[in-house]
Scaffold this motif. Structure first.
Motif, short mmCIF file in Angstrom:
data_model
loop_
_atom_site.label_atom_id
_atom_site.label_comp_id
_atom_site.label_asym_id
_atom_site.label_seq_id
_atom_site.Cartn_x
_atom_site.Cartn_y
_atom_site.Cartn_z
N ILE A 109 0.88 -1.17 0.00
CA ILE A 109 0.00 0.00 0.00
C ILE A 109 0.92 1.22 0.00
N TYR A 110 0.85 1.98 -1.06
CA TYR A 110 1.68 3.17 -1.23
C TYR A 110 0.84 4.40 -0.87
N THR A 111 1.37 5.27 -0.03
CA THR A 111 0.63 6.48 0.34
C THR A 111 1.50 7.71 0.16
N ALA A 112 0.82 8.82 -0.09
CA ALA A 112 1.53 10.10 -0.20
C ALA A 112 0.66 11.20 0.39
N ARG A 113 1.29 12.04 1.14
CA ARG A 113 0.66 13.25 1.69
C ARG A 113 -0.63 12.97 2.46
N ILE A 114 -0.62 11.91 3.27
CA ILE A 114 -1.82 11.55 4.04
C ILE A 114 -2.21 12.71 4.95
N GLY A 115 -3.51 13.04 4.91
CA GLY A 115 -4.03 14.14 5.72
C GLY A 115 -4.05 15.47 4.99
N TRP A 116 -3.42 15.54 3.86
CA TRP A 116 -3.41 16.75 3.06
C TRP A 116 -4.58 16.69 2.07
N GLY A 117 -4.91 17.79 1.49
CA GLY A 117 -6.00 17.84 0.52
C GLY A 117 -5.74 17.01 -0.73
N ASN A 118 -4.48 16.78 -1.04
CA ASN A 118 -4.13 16.02 -2.25
C ASN A 118 -3.51 14.67 -1.92
N GLN A 119 -3.96 14.06 -0.82
CA GLN A 119 -3.40 12.77 -0.45
C GLN A 119 -3.70 11.72 -1.52
N SER A 120 -2.87 10.68 -1.52
CA SER A 120 -3.02 9.62 -2.51
C SER A 120 -2.72 8.28 -1.86
N ILE A 121 -3.54 7.28 -2.17
CA ILE A 121 -3.33 5.91 -1.69
C ILE A 121 -3.50 4.98 -2.89
N ARG A 122 -2.49 4.14 -3.11
CA ARG A 122 -2.55 3.17 -4.21
C ARG A 122 -2.11 1.81 -3.69
N VAL A 123 -2.67 0.77 -4.26
CA VAL A 123 -2.30 -0.59 -3.89
C VAL A 123 -1.75 -1.27 -5.13
N SER A 124 -0.55 -1.83 -5.00
CA SER A 124 0.10 -2.47 -6.13
C SER A 124 1.08 -3.50 -5.60
N THR A 125 1.96 -3.96 -6.45
CA THR A 125 2.99 -4.91 -6.03
C THR A 125 4.29 -4.17 -5.74
N ILE A 126 5.23 -4.90 -5.19
CA ILE A 126 6.54 -4.34 -4.93
C ILE A 126 7.27 -4.05 -6.25
N ASP A 127 6.87 -4.74 -7.33
CA ASP A 127 7.51 -4.55 -8.63
C ASP A 127 6.83 -3.50 -9.49
N ASP A 128 5.67 -3.04 -9.11
CA ASP A 128 4.92 -2.06 -9.90
C ASP A 128 4.65 -0.83 -9.04
N VAL A 129 5.68 -0.04 -8.82
CA VAL A 129 5.60 1.12 -7.94
C VAL A 129 4.92 2.27 -8.69
N PRO A 130 3.79 2.76 -8.16
CA PRO A 130 3.11 3.85 -8.84
C PRO A 130 3.81 5.19 -8.62
N ASP A 131 3.55 6.13 -9.49
CA ASP A 131 4.05 7.50 -9.32
C ASP A 131 3.18 8.17 -8.27
N MET A 132 3.76 8.49 -7.13
CA MET A 132 2.99 9.05 -6.02
C MET A 132 3.12 10.57 -5.93
N GLY A 133 3.86 11.17 -6.82
CA GLY A 133 3.98 12.63 -6.79
C GLY A 133 4.83 13.11 -5.63
N ASP A 134 4.49 14.28 -5.14
CA ASP A 134 5.27 14.91 -4.07
C ASP A 134 5.27 14.09 -2.79
N THR A 135 6.34 14.21 -2.03
CA THR A 135 6.45 13.56 -0.73
C THR A 135 5.70 14.39 0.31
N PRO A 136 5.47 13.88 1.51
CA PRO A 136 6.01 12.67 2.11
C PRO A 136 5.28 11.42 1.66
N HIS A 137 6.05 10.34 1.55
CA HIS A 137 5.52 9.05 1.13
C HIS A 137 5.65 8.03 2.27
N THR A 138 4.80 7.04 2.22
CA THR A 138 4.86 5.91 3.15
C THR A 138 4.52 4.66 2.38
#
Length: 99
Positions: free
Chosen positions: A29-58
């Motif tokens: 589960i890839y996350t970016a900017r959790i709690g911000w207005g432009n947060q992003s959450i994606r689910v993928s594999t370890i081999d298919d890393v999505p573009d999460m944009g600006d940090t912070p990432h988790t």
């Protein structure tokens, strides 16, 4: 560190330790900017890393999942049922192997 750097570090650690944990069967589960207005959450594999944009990432690598968690991953976060099924089987294999 962004998600791409984190995944590459995990893969390098796996190539040295050879524990069989970092695998293409592993769901992340890839996350970016959790709690911000432009947060992003994606689910993928370890081999298919999505573009999460600006940090912070988790990144979150789940262990055993209960049915409610599996349902949430599929129906809320949009993970494919096949990905969740493969991940569950992989985690169960790791658990059996370590017992």
């Amino acid at each position: 560190m962004n998600v791409n750097e984190a995944v590459e570090l995990l893969k390098r650690m796996e190539s040295v330790g050879r524990l069989g944990i970092i695998s293409s069967e592993l769901m992340v589960i890839y996350t970016a900017r959790i709690g911000w207005g432009n947060q992003s959450i994606r689910v993928s594999t370890i081999d298919d890393v999505p573009d999460m944009g600006d940090t912070p990432h988790t990144i979150v690598i789940p262990g055993q999942l209960n049915p409610v968690e599996e349902d949430y991953l599929v129906n809320v976060l949009g993970a494919s049922e096949e990905l969740v099924r493969r991940h569950v089987a992989f985690i169960n294999k790791i658990i059996r192997k370590s017992s």
